[in-house]
Design an enzyme around this catalytic site. Structure first.
Site, short mmCIF file in Angstrom:
data_model
loop_
_atom_site.label_atom_id
_atom_site.label_comp_id
_atom_site.label_asym_id
_atom_site.label_seq_id
_atom_site.Cartn_x
_atom_site.Cartn_y
_atom_site.Cartn_z
N ASP A 55 1.69 13.57 -3.80
CA ASP A 55 0.80 12.42 -3.96
C ASP A 55 -0.33 12.83 -4.91
OD1 ASP A 55 -0.85 14.07 -2.49
OD2 ASP A 55 -1.35 12.56 -0.98
N LYS A 84 8.52 10.11 -3.41
CA LYS A 84 7.45 10.64 -2.56
C LYS A 84 7.60 10.16 -1.11
CE LYS A 84 3.47 8.81 -1.98
NZ LYS A 84 2.12 8.20 -2.12
#
Length: 224
Positions: free
Chosen positions: A147, A129
Site C-alpha cells: 500500500d 494488493k
C-alpha cells in the site's frame, strides 16, 4: 527540513537486522481492520481503499452484523449497502463492488472465499494488493501487500527501491528473510503508518534508524 539524498539499497545483512528488530519488538503483528471471517475480511479490505482502517471499522460494524456472508450481503441489496458504508470515500462504487463480488462468490465458489490470487483478483474491486492482504492475514500465505505506507518505507529506507508497487513487492520478496515473510507485510505497513510518515518521518523514535539509509534523519522537534 533539508531535502533527502538519493537512497542506496540496503544490504541483505541490514534487512536481516531490521526484521530481527521488528520481531524483537512485536513478534506477532496484526492488521487493524475488524473482521469475522474470510469473507468479511475481503469486504473490509475492498472498502479500505483510500480510506482509514478506523473509518472502515466504524462502517462495517453494523454491515457485518447484518451481512456476515455473501448470501446475506446480496439479500441486503446494493442500495442498503450504500447506506451502511456512506461514510467511506467512494462508497457508491465500493458498495457496487461488494454486492457484485458477493454474488460472484455464490455463483462461482459456493459462497466461499478462494485461497488463490487469480481467483481473488477476478472478483470486482479486488486487485493484487487486496488479494495479498486476504491471502496473508486469513490464509497465512507469505504475501506482501504494497500500500502507500509500505511503498514509502521500501523506497525511503532503501530496502526495496522501485517505481511501482509491483516492483517494490518483488524486491521485498528477495530482501525479506524467509522466516519473517509472513509478518513482513504488517511490520512495514504499521511502521509507515505510525513512524515513517509521509511528510516527516519520526526518525528520532524509529527502532530501525541505525540501518535505514534515509538521510538526513529527522531530528527531535523542539519542545519534545
Amino acid at each position: 527540513m533539508a531535502a533527502s539524498k538519493k537512497v542506496k539499497s540496503l544490504t541483505k545483512a541490514e534487512a536481516q537486522a531490521i526484521f530481527d528488530r521488528f520481531h524483537q519488538m512485536d513478534p506477532e503483528p496484526t492488521g487493524e481492520l475488524d473482521y469475522i471471517n474470510a469473507y468479511t475480511l475481503l469486504v473490509a479490505v475492498v472498502l479500505s481503499a483510500q480510506a482509514t482502517d478506523v473509518g472502515v471499522n466504524k462502517a462495517t460494524k453494523r454491515l457485518f452484523e447484518l451481512a456476515p456472508d455473501p448470501a446475506s450481503m446480496v439479500a441486503l441489496g446494493q442500495e442498503r449497502i450504500e447506506e451502511l458504508v456512506k461514510t467511506i470515500g467512494l462508497f457508491r462504487t465500493k458498495a457496487k463492488n461488494v454486492y457484485a463480488l458477493s454474488q460472484m462468490l455464490i455463483d462461482l465458489h459456493g459462497g466461499e472465499v478462494p485461497d488463490d490470487r487469480d481467483s481473488l483478483e477476478a472478483l470486482p474491486g479486488v486487485g493484487r494488493k487486496t488479494a495479498n492482504v486476504v491471502l496473508n492475514i486469513y490464509f497465512k500465505q507469505p504475501t506482501i501487500a504494497v500500500d502507500t505506507h509500505l511503498f514509502r518505507v521500501g523506497n525511503r529506507t532503501g530496502m526495496a527501491i522501485g517505481k511501482t508497487p509491483l516492483a517494490v513487492e518483488q524486491k521485498l520478496e528477495k530482501m525479506v528473510p524467509a522466516e519473517y515473510m509472513l509478518h513482513a507485510h504488517h511490520w512495514l505497513i504499521l511502521h509507515g503508518r505510525y513512524i515513517c510518515k509521509a511528510r516527516t518521518p519520526e526518525c528520532w523514535r524509529c527502532i530501525i534508524a541505525e540501518w535505514c539509509h534515509y538521510e538526513p534523519k529527522s531530528p527531535l522537534p523542539r519542545g519534545k
